[in-house]
Design a protein around this motif. Structure first.
Motif, PDB file in Angstrom:
ATOM      1  N   ILE A   1       0.328  -0.740   0.111  1.00 26.84           N
ATOM      2  CA  ILE A   1       0.133  -0.604   0.241  1.00 26.84           C
ATOM      3  C   ILE A   1       0.769   1.070   0.201  1.00 26.84           C
ATOM      4  CG2 ILE A   1      -1.927   1.143   1.236  1.00 26.84           C
ATOM      5  CD1 ILE A   1      -1.692  -2.288   2.332  1.00 26.84           C
ATOM      6  N   LEU A   2       0.912   2.003  -0.989  1.00 31.89           N
ATOM      7  CA  LEU A   2       1.663   3.749  -1.346  1.00 31.89           C
ATOM      8  C   LEU A   2       1.261   4.354  -0.614  1.00 31.89           C
ATOM      9  CD1 LEU A   2       3.870   4.411  -1.669  1.00 31.89           C
ATOM     10  CD2 LEU A   2       3.041   5.462  -4.243  1.00 31.89           C
ATOM     11  N   ALA A   3       1.267   4.899   0.405  1.00 29.34           N
ATOM     12  CA  ALA A   3       0.921   6.348   1.070  1.00 29.34           C
ATOM     13  C   ALA A   3       2.017   7.290   1.108  1.00 29.34           C
ATOM     14  CB  ALA A   3       0.586   5.437   2.759  1.00 29.34           C
ATOM     15  N   GLY A   4       2.144   8.536   1.473  1.00 28.16           N
ATOM     16  CA  GLY A   4       3.105   8.999   2.079  1.00 28.16           C
ATOM     17  C   GLY A   4       2.742  10.210   1.424  1.00 28.16           C
ATOM     18  N   GLY A   5       2.296  12.036   1.454  1.00 36.04           N
ATOM     19  CA  GLY A   5       2.138  13.248   0.219  1.00 36.04           C
ATOM     20  C   GLY A   5       1.876  12.638  -1.697  1.00 36.04           C
ATOM     21  N   LEU A   6       0.585  11.883  -1.305  1.00 39.87           N
ATOM     22  CA  LEU A   6       0.069  11.212  -2.675  1.00 39.87           C
ATOM     23  C   LEU A   6      -1.478  12.552  -3.097  1.00 39.87           C
ATOM     24  CD1 LEU A   6      -0.727   7.499  -2.399  1.00 39.87           C
ATOM     25  CD2 LEU A   6       1.022   9.651  -3.811  1.00 39.87           C
ATOM     26  N   ASN A   7      -1.873  12.328  -3.847  1.00 41.54           N
ATOM     27  CA  ASN A   7      -2.868  13.553  -4.386  1.00 41.54           C
ATOM     28  C   ASN A   7      -3.311  13.570  -5.973  1.00 41.54           C
ATOM     29  OD1 ASN A   7      -0.790  15.328  -6.332  1.00 41.54           O
ATOM     30  ND2 ASN A   7      -0.229  15.777  -4.170  1.00 41.54           N
ATOM     31  N   SER A   8      -4.531  14.086  -5.991  1.00 40.43           N
ATOM     32  CA  SER A   8      -4.824  13.295  -7.595  1.00 40.43           C
ATOM     33  C   SER A   8      -3.723  13.972  -8.509  1.00 40.43           C
ATOM     34  CB  SER A   8      -5.349  14.243  -7.746  1.00 40.43           C
ATOM     35  OG  SER A   8      -5.459  15.804  -8.015  1.00 40.43           O
ATOM     36  N   GLN A   9      -2.623  14.870  -8.331  1.00 40.84           N
ATOM     37  CA  GLN A   9      -1.645  15.526  -9.117  1.00 40.84           C
ATOM     38  C   GLN A   9      -0.678  14.132  -9.575  1.00 40.84           C
ATOM     39  OE1 GLN A   9      -2.699  18.427  -6.911  1.00 40.84           O
ATOM     40  NE2 GLN A   9      -4.199  18.316  -8.908  1.00 40.84           N
ATOM     41  N   ASN A  10      -0.201  13.251  -8.117  1.00 40.46           N
ATOM     42  CA  ASN A  10       0.996  12.658  -8.416  1.00 40.46           C
ATOM     43  C   ASN A  10       0.602  11.000  -8.541  1.00 40.46           C
ATOM     44  OD1 ASN A  10       0.703  12.138  -5.896  1.00 40.46           O
ATOM     45  ND2 ASN A  10       2.306  13.199  -5.822  1.00 40.46           N
ATOM     46  N   VAL A  11      -1.008  10.959  -7.875  1.00 43.98           N
ATOM     47  CA  VAL A  11      -1.352   9.715  -8.210  1.00 43.98           C
ATOM     48  C   VAL A  11      -1.002   8.898  -9.155  1.00 43.98           C
ATOM     49  CG1 VAL A  11      -3.417   9.845  -7.909  1.00 43.98           C
ATOM     50  CG2 VAL A  11      -3.186   8.372  -6.989  1.00 43.98           C
ATOM     51  N   GLU A  12      -1.068   9.177 -10.741  1.00 49.75           N
ATOM     52  CA  GLU A  12      -1.103   8.532 -11.465  1.00 49.75           C
ATOM     53  C   GLU A  12       0.661   7.827 -11.809  1.00 49.75           C
ATOM     54  OE1 GLU A  12      -3.969   9.326 -14.969  1.00 49.75           O
ATOM     55  OE2 GLU A  12      -2.967  11.327 -14.265  1.00 49.75           O
ATOM     56  N   ASP A  13       1.238   8.779 -11.553  1.00 52.34           N
ATOM     57  CA  ASP A  13       2.793   8.352 -11.564  1.00 52.34           C
ATOM     58  C   ASP A  13       3.726   7.535 -10.576  1.00 52.34           C
ATOM     59  OD1 ASP A  13       3.507  10.253 -13.791  1.00 52.34           O
ATOM     60  OD2 ASP A  13       3.826  11.696 -12.625  1.00 52.34           O
ATOM     61  N   ALA A  14       2.902   7.649  -9.385  1.00 53.84           N
ATOM     62  CA  ALA A  14       3.091   7.101  -8.195  1.00 53.84           C
ATOM     63  C   ALA A  14       2.301   5.720  -8.435  1.00 53.84           C
ATOM     64  CB  ALA A  14       2.101   7.714  -6.785  1.00 53.84           C
ATOM     65  N   ILE A  15       1.384   5.729  -9.004  1.00 52.69           N
ATOM     66  CA  ILE A  15       0.915   4.283  -9.226  1.00 52.69           C
ATOM     67  C   ILE A  15       1.219   3.887 -10.351  1.00 52.69           C
ATOM     68  CG2 ILE A  15      -0.920   2.723 -10.108  1.00 52.69           C
ATOM     69  CD1 ILE A  15      -2.275   4.562  -9.083  1.00 52.69           C
ATOM     70  N   LYS A  16       1.900   4.419 -11.261  1.00 54.17           N
ATOM     71  CA  LYS A  16       2.668   4.140 -12.472  1.00 54.17           C
ATOM     72  C   LYS A  16       4.351   3.351 -11.997  1.00 54.17           C
ATOM     73  CE  LYS A  16       0.689   6.136 -16.218  1.00 54.17           C
ATOM     74  NZ  LYS A  16       0.361   7.711 -17.017  1.00 54.17           N
ATOM     75  N   THR A  17       4.425   4.145 -10.895  1.00 56.52           N
ATOM     76  CA  THR A  17       6.444   3.455 -10.470  1.00 56.52           C
ATOM     77  C   THR A  17       6.760   2.774  -9.635  1.00 56.52           C
ATOM     78  OG1 THR A  17       6.672   6.143 -10.927  1.00 56.52           O
ATOM     79  CG2 THR A  17       8.141   5.056  -8.991  1.00 56.52           C
ATOM     80  N   VAL A  18       5.785   3.059  -9.209  1.00 57.75           N
ATOM     81  CA  VAL A  18       5.128   1.515  -8.253  1.00 57.75           C
ATOM     82  C   VAL A  18       5.019  -0.198  -8.179  1.00 57.75           C
ATOM     83  CG1 VAL A  18       4.997   0.976  -5.524  1.00 57.75           C
ATOM     84  CG2 VAL A  18       6.108   3.331  -6.241  1.00 57.75           C
ATOM     85  N   LYS A  19       3.121   0.699  -8.626  1.00 60.07           N
ATOM     86  CA  LYS A  19       2.534  -0.693  -8.776  1.00 60.07           C
ATOM     87  C   LYS A  19       2.515  -0.829  -8.001  1.00 60.07           C
ATOM     88  CE  LYS A  19       4.787  -1.451 -13.761  1.00 60.07           C
ATOM     89  NZ  LYS A  19       4.855  -0.712 -13.693  1.00 60.07           N
ATOM     90  N   PRO A  20       1.113   0.030  -6.754  1.00 58.24           N
ATOM     91  CA  PRO A  20       0.756  -1.230  -5.550  1.00 58.24           C
ATOM     92  C   PRO A  20      -0.633  -1.654  -5.796  1.00 58.24           C
ATOM     93  CG  PRO A  20       0.553   1.407  -6.137  1.00 58.24           C
ATOM     94  CD  PRO A  20       1.105   1.259  -7.025  1.00 58.24           C
ATOM     95  N   TYR A  21      -0.144  -2.315  -4.863  1.00 55.90           N
ATOM     96  CA  TYR A  21      -2.151  -3.105  -4.179  1.00 55.90           C
ATOM     97  C   TYR A  21      -2.906  -2.130  -4.192  1.00 55.90           C
ATOM     98  CZ  TYR A  21      -5.364  -5.645  -1.693  1.00 55.90           C
ATOM     99  OH  TYR A  21      -6.673  -5.742  -1.305  1.00 55.90           O
ATOM    100  N   ALA A  22      -2.629  -0.955  -3.274  1.00 55.66           N
ATOM    101  CA  ALA A  22      -3.782   0.658  -2.816  1.00 55.66           C
ATOM    102  C   ALA A  22      -2.806   1.289  -2.441  1.00 55.66           C
ATOM    103  CB  ALA A  22      -4.340  -0.035  -1.501  1.00 55.66           C
ATOM    104  N   VAL A  23      -3.672   2.835  -2.849  1.00 59.13           N
ATOM    105  CA  VAL A  23      -2.981   4.003  -2.482  1.00 59.13           C
ATOM    106  C   VAL A  23      -3.604   4.300  -1.206  1.00 59.13           C
ATOM    107  CG1 VAL A  23      -1.565   4.443  -4.789  1.00 59.13           C
ATOM    108  CG2 VAL A  23      -4.185   4.998  -3.665  1.00 59.13           C
ATOM    109  N   ASP A  24      -2.302   4.976  -0.441  1.00 60.97           N
ATOM    110  CA  ASP A  24      -3.861   5.448   0.842  1.00 60.97           C
ATOM    111  C   ASP A  24      -3.678   7.473   1.014  1.00 60.97           C
ATOM    112  OD1 ASP A  24      -4.418   6.456   3.711  1.00 60.97           O
ATOM    113  OD2 ASP A  24      -3.416   4.801   4.492  1.00 60.97           O
ATOM    114  N   VAL A  25      -5.015   7.479   1.145  1.00 59.44           N
ATOM    115  CA  VAL A  25      -4.409   9.233   1.451  1.00 59.44           C
ATOM    116  C   VAL A  25      -5.223   9.800   2.496  1.00 59.44           C
ATOM    117  CG1 VAL A  25      -6.287   9.795  -0.612  1.00 59.44           C
ATOM    118  CG2 VAL A  25      -4.889  11.795  -0.338  1.00 59.44           C
ATOM    119  N   SER A  26      -4.632  11.145   2.917  1.00 54.75           N
ATOM    120  CA  SER A  26      -4.801  11.701   3.909  1.00 54.75           C
ATOM    121  C   SER A  26      -5.052  12.915   3.709  1.00 54.75           C
ATOM    122  CB  SER A  26      -4.222  11.867   5.025  1.00 54.75           C
ATOM    123  OG  SER A  26      -5.718  12.088   6.359  1.00 54.75           O
ATOM    124  N   SER A  27      -4.008  14.088   3.381  1.00 58.90           N
ATOM    125  CA  SER A  27      -3.707  15.063   3.442  1.00 58.90           C
ATOM    126  C   SER A  27      -3.958  15.761   2.494  1.00 58.90           C
ATOM    127  CB  SER A  27      -2.450  15.902   4.038  1.00 58.90           C
ATOM    128  OG  SER A  27      -1.503  15.241   3.516  1.00 58.90           O
TER     129      SER A  27
END
Length: 199
Positions: free
Chosen positions: A149-175
């Motif tokens: 599960i990828l977390a830390g500093g994710l937002n709508s601007q970077n989540v696509e790049d994050a998923i393409k790079t890490v290929k996680p099972y899930a993404v976790d967002v708060s702030s």
């Protein structure tokens, strides 16, 4: 499809947002944090949560009996451990799905990925809810048997790049889905839409 967790829910409005937008997981923070909720507050929120959204309780170095009691009382689906809990602690939560957070600040952090017998490993920069991400290239191509599960500093601007790079099972967002410290429905919508657009 990558699964999505919206964490740090604490208002009735937050529950209305996630019920409408249907992320896979809703996170409730029981550790000291500006997003911390009490058991009674969480109970009221969960009572109104869509039954199809899984409930995640976030704990940090908490007494294990308190974790068990809270998880039983609230019928949590997942226990997320965000402190220094060892494998012995995780084993005592037998019967629950457990996610263990691991701080990735350098390549040294990678060594810790395989040391926990958890159902999933949550990766962040260490702090939680800070809006700061780590260098995703550090873990690019890393092979582990446990879902990530990828977390830390994710937002709508970077989540696509994050998923393409890490290929996680899930993404976790708060702030990353907040405005002035409160959950923002439009930001949650954008985040979920982009996270789910890739697969």
């Amino acid at each position: 499809m990558v699964k999505v967790k919206i964490c740090g829910l604490k208002r009735s409005e937050d529950i209305k947002y996630v019920n409408a937008l249907k992320p896979d997981y809703a996170g409730f923070v029981f550790a000291k944090s500006k997003r911390q909720v009490t058991l009674s507050e969480a109970g009221e929120l969960i009572a109104n949560l869509n039954k199809g959204i899984k409930k995640v309780g976030v704990f940090v170095d908490e007494d294990i009996e308190k974790v068990k009691d809270a998880s039983f009382a609230l019928k949590l689906d997942i226990i997320q451990l965000h402190g220094n809990e060892p494998n012995e602690y995780i084993k005592k939560l037998n019967g629950y799905e457990v996610w263990k957070a691991v701080s990735i600040k350098s390549h040294e952090g990678i060594k810790r990925l395989k040391q926990y017998n958890a159902d999933a490993i949550l990766l962040d920069q260490g702090g939680g809810g800070t809006g700061i991400s780590f260098d995703w290239d550090i873990i690019k191509g890393i092979s582990v048997n446990t879902p990530i599960i990828l977390a830390g500093g994710l937002n709508s601007q970077n989540v696509e790049d994050a998923i393409k790079t890490v290929k996680p099972y899930a993404v976790d967002v708060s702030s990353g889905v907040e405005t002035d410290g409160f959950k923002d429905c439009s930001k949650i919508y954008d985040f979920i839409k982009k996270a789910r657009s890739l697969y």
